[in-house]
Design an enzyme around this catalytic site. Structure first.
Site, PDB file in Angstrom:
ATOM      1  N   GLY A 336      23.251 -26.870  32.345  1.00 56.65           N
ATOM      2  CA  GLY A 336      22.033 -27.526  33.036  1.00 56.65           C
ATOM      3  C   GLY A 336      21.415 -26.154  33.665  1.00 56.65           C
ATOM      4  CD  GLU A 360      23.371  -5.021   9.255  1.00 61.56           C
ATOM      5  OE1 GLU A 360      24.304  -5.339   8.296  1.00 61.56           O
ATOM      6  OE2 GLU A 360      23.746  -4.329  10.368  1.00 61.56           O
TER       7      GLU A 360
HETATM    8  C1  LIG Z   1      17.496  -5.387  17.577  1.00 61.95           C
HETATM    9  C2  LIG Z   1      17.194  -4.703  16.104  1.00 61.95           C
HETATM   10  C3  LIG Z   1      17.998  -3.887  15.391  1.00 61.95           C
HETATM   11  C4  LIG Z   1      17.756  -3.595  14.257  1.00 61.95           C
HETATM   12  N1  LIG Z   1      18.179  -2.407  13.679  1.00 61.95           N
HETATM   13  C5  LIG Z   1      18.030  -1.827  12.512  1.00 61.95           C
HETATM   14  C6  LIG Z   1      18.516  -0.836  11.966  1.00 61.95           C
HETATM   15  O1  LIG Z   1      19.552   0.062  12.409  1.00 61.95           O
HETATM   16  N2  LIG Z   1      18.403  -0.333  10.682  1.00 61.95           N
HETATM   17  C7  LIG Z   1      17.181  -0.749   9.966  1.00 61.95           C
HETATM   18  O2  LIG Z   1      16.901  -0.375   8.901  1.00 61.95           O
HETATM   19  N3  LIG Z   1      16.659  -1.869  10.553  1.00 61.95           N
HETATM   20  C8  LIG Z   1      16.955  -2.558  11.686  1.00 61.95           C
HETATM   21  N4  LIG Z   1      16.413  -3.540  12.102  1.00 61.95           N
HETATM   22  C9  LIG Z   1      15.159  -3.937  11.348  1.00 61.95           C
HETATM   23  C10 LIG Z   1      15.610  -5.579  10.787  1.00 61.95           C
HETATM   24  O3  LIG Z   1      16.418  -5.215   9.776  1.00 61.95           O
HETATM   25  C11 LIG Z   1      14.171  -6.076  10.431  1.00 61.95           C
HETATM   26  O4  LIG Z   1      13.729  -6.539  11.493  1.00 61.95           O
HETATM   27  C12 LIG Z   1      14.367  -7.346   9.517  1.00 61.95           C
HETATM   28  O5  LIG Z   1      15.016  -7.067   8.221  1.00 61.95           O
HETATM   29  C13 LIG Z   1      13.142  -8.239   9.294  1.00 61.95           C
HETATM   30  O6  LIG Z   1      11.934  -7.341   9.106  1.00 61.95           O
HETATM   31  P1  LIG Z   1      10.649  -7.610   9.805  1.00 61.95           P
HETATM   32  O7  LIG Z   1      11.044  -7.454  11.074  1.00 61.95           O
HETATM   33  O8  LIG Z   1       9.767  -6.372   9.327  1.00 61.95           O
HETATM   34  O9  LIG Z   1      10.132  -8.851   9.548  1.00 61.95           O
HETATM   35  P2  LIG Z   1       9.224  -9.365   8.317  1.00 61.95           P
HETATM   36  O10 LIG Z   1       9.935  -8.967   6.961  1.00 61.95           O
HETATM   37  O11 LIG Z   1       7.995  -9.163   8.427  1.00 61.95           O
HETATM   38  O12 LIG Z   1       9.519 -10.953   8.129  1.00 61.95           O
HETATM   39  C14 LIG Z   1       8.733 -11.834   9.168  1.00 61.95           C
HETATM   40  C15 LIG Z   1       9.139 -13.316   8.698  1.00 61.95           C
HETATM   41  O13 LIG Z   1       8.823 -13.668   7.382  1.00 61.95           O
HETATM   42  C16 LIG Z   1       9.879 -13.989   6.638  1.00 61.95           C
HETATM   43  N5  LIG Z   1       9.856 -13.684   5.635  1.00 61.95           N
HETATM   44  C17 LIG Z   1       9.689 -12.310   4.736  1.00 61.95           C
HETATM   45  N6  LIG Z   1       9.518 -12.123   3.450  1.00 61.95           N
HETATM   46  C18 LIG Z   1       9.800 -13.685   3.186  1.00 61.95           C
HETATM   47  C19 LIG Z   1      10.106 -14.179   1.792  1.00 61.95           C
HETATM   48  N7  LIG Z   1      10.233 -13.409   0.651  1.00 61.95           N
HETATM   49  N8  LIG Z   1      10.333 -15.454   1.865  1.00 61.95           N
HETATM   50  C20 LIG Z   1      10.612 -16.287   3.002  1.00 61.95           C
HETATM   51  N9  LIG Z   1      10.406 -15.424   4.008  1.00 61.95           N
HETATM   52  C21 LIG Z   1       9.890 -14.338   4.208  1.00 61.95           C
HETATM   53  C22 LIG Z   1      11.072 -13.437   7.374  1.00 61.95           C
HETATM   54  O14 LIG Z   1      12.244 -14.245   7.125  1.00 61.95           O
HETATM   55  C23 LIG Z   1      10.542 -13.691   8.683  1.00 61.95           C
HETATM   56  O15 LIG Z   1      10.810 -14.908   9.189  1.00 61.95           O
HETATM   57  C24 LIG Z   1      16.592  -3.989  13.382  1.00 61.95           C
HETATM   58  C25 LIG Z   1      15.880  -4.980  14.074  1.00 61.95           C
HETATM   59  C26 LIG Z   1      16.113  -5.489  15.568  1.00 61.95           C
HETATM   60  C27 LIG Z   1      15.220  -6.587  15.989  1.00 61.95           C
END
Ligand SMILES: Cc1cc2nc3c(=O)[nH]c(=O)nc-3n(C[C@H](O)[C@H](O)[C@H](O)COP(=O)(O)OP(=O)(O)OC[C@H]3O[C@@H](n4cnc5c(N)ncnc54)[C@H](O)[C@@H]3O)c2cc1C
Length: 376
Positions: A336, A360
């Site tokens: 709650g 990831e």
């Molecule tokens: C706390 C944290 C730690 C991280 N650590 C690392 C790290 O150590 N090394 C590293 O390299 N990265 C790291 N990342 C990055 C992370 O892996 C990315 O944020 C993630 O892969 C998503 O990419 P983006 O944020 O650019 O989102 P986008 O790719 O822009 O996606 C935005 C939205 O669109 C959707 N989307 C995109 N393409 C498609 C598709 N083809 N079909 C359907 N939906 C889609 C996604 O699912 C999401 O909902 C980290 C992120 C965070 C928040």
């Protein structure tokens, strides 16, 4: 078919659970509130052989195997999720160097990572290339026995506390080739950005990295030229099982707290646990986490036997992280108003578990991987 952990796996579970409960859990709320990187936890993990769990003792590792590793990660995450994510990326980087590095790479970096002399960072994501990791634009230009890196990476875990980063960069435009490099933070032109201000995992180190004419020797190339994306995606297969384990650990802690609360708190003259609505929330969360655990064990089991596990890792990740999110939401509901304030850990658990469906590879990307394997 055996539904039992081995003696060794049970020992790892007990050892890491004790360590995490005794040393990490008591300060997890403070780590979160202060947004402080818990470097001392990282060193404790090293003391106990938990930072090099996926490569042999000859390189400083403990070669415990993927199942034990995932058990350890879950137990650390149950106590302090920020500590667990640093541990996860360090182990992933070490394993990737072990699998793809030459002898000199292994000798140089693996004892450092396992010994906690710095964390490992994995730099794939860029401001313009997240889910579409192959669209990255950081370049590595060959010049006189060296490579010059230029570009930016976003959201890099352990980026400010790393002793080595695996950096993916384009080495050839046409036909396009992406290669992986081992880059040391002290290299001129390796620039660390400000810490990101996050919803959860506030103690984990998340920064942008910028490379400006960052010169690394030819020997910094990890694996063969052009293999960078393959190396990165292979690392993520294992990493995704780890993210699933983290979610199970975090949500398991939330479920435990909610269950205890339901036994104590009384309303209408009865404990919350006597209301069927509460019982069902607890039962559903427990069932889903158990199912998630089985998916994790299967994926880790396959990985440990060097069998293909891409689809199984994606299934474990998407199911466990989404089940973990649902379980943490339920835990907050059971408490709650007290679930919404930081006096109880479930509020932090909910913030920490969220990112599991994002990093990831988002849930949408996991579904893409799974459906591709079905439709092939
Ligand atoms: C706390 C944290 C730690 C991280 N650590 C690392 C790290 O150590 N090394 C590293 O390299 N990265 C790291 N990342 C990055 C992370 O892996 C990315 O944020 C993630 O892969 C998503 O990419 P983006 O944020 O650019 O989102 P986008 O790719 O822009 O996606 C935005 C939205 O669109 C959707 N989307 C995109 N393409 C498609 C598709 N083809 N079909 C359907 N939906 C889609 C996604 O699912 C999401 O909902 C980290 C992120 C965070 C928040």
């Amino acid at each position: 078919m055996e539904f039992r952990l081995t003696e060794e796996q049970l020992q790892v579970e007990e050892m890491v659970r004790n360590l995490s409960r005794k040393e990490f859990a008591p300060k997890a709320a403070a780590v979160d509130e202060e947004g402080r990187y818990p470097g001392e936890n990282h060193r404790r993990l090293a003391d106990l052989g938990l930072l090099g769990m996926l490569y042999p003792a000859g390189y400083g590792g403990s070669e415990a195997g993927a199942v034990s590793y995932n058990i350890a990660l879950r137990e650390v995450a149950a106590a302090c999720a920020s500590t667990a994510v640093g541990m996860a990326v360090t182990n992933m980087v070490g394993e990737t160097i072990f699998l793809h590095g030459n002898e000199a790479h292994r000798r140089k970096y693996l004892p450092m990572l396992a010994g906690g002399r710095g964390a490992g960072a994995f730099a794939l994501t860029e401001p313009g290339a997240g889910s579409d990791a192959g669209g990255l634009s950081t370049t590595a230009r060959a010049e006189a026995g060296a490579f010059l890196l230029n570009g930016s990476k976003a959201f890099i875990t352990n980026g400010a506390n790393a002793c080595v980063a695996i950096v993916m960069a384009v080495t050839q435009k046409s036909p396009r080739k992406i290669s992986a490099f081992l880059v040391e933070p002290a290299t001129p032109g390796f620039l660390v950005g400000k810490p990101e201000r996050k919803m959860g995992l506030k103690g984990s180190d998340t920064v942008s990295l910028t490379f400006e004419e960052c010169r690394v020797p030819e020997s910094a190339l990890l694996g063969r030229p052009g293999d960078g994306l393959k190396i990165a995606l292979g690392a993520l297969d294992g990493g995704r099982i780890g993210i699933a384990s983290q979610a199970i650990g975090i949500a398991g802690a939330a479920l435990g707290a909610a269950t205890e609360y339901a036994k104590e708190r009384k309303q209408f003259g009865r404990t919350l646990g006597e209301f069927q609505a509460i019982q069902w929330m607890l039962a559903d969360a427990a069932t889903e986490l158990e199912a998630a655990q089985l998916l994790v064990y299967r994926a880790a089991f396959l990985k440990e036997r060097k069998a293909p596990h891409t689809r199984e890792a994606s299934m474990a990740k998407v199911f466990a992280t989404e089940a973990g999110n649902r379980a943490c939401l339920k835990a907050v509901q059971v408490l709650g108003g007290y679930g919404y304030v930081s006096d109880y850990p479930v509020e932090r658990n909910l913030r920490d578990v969220k990112v599991g469906t994002i990093y990831e590879g988002t849930s949408e990307i996991q579904r893409l991987v799974i459906s591709r394997s079905l439709l092939r």
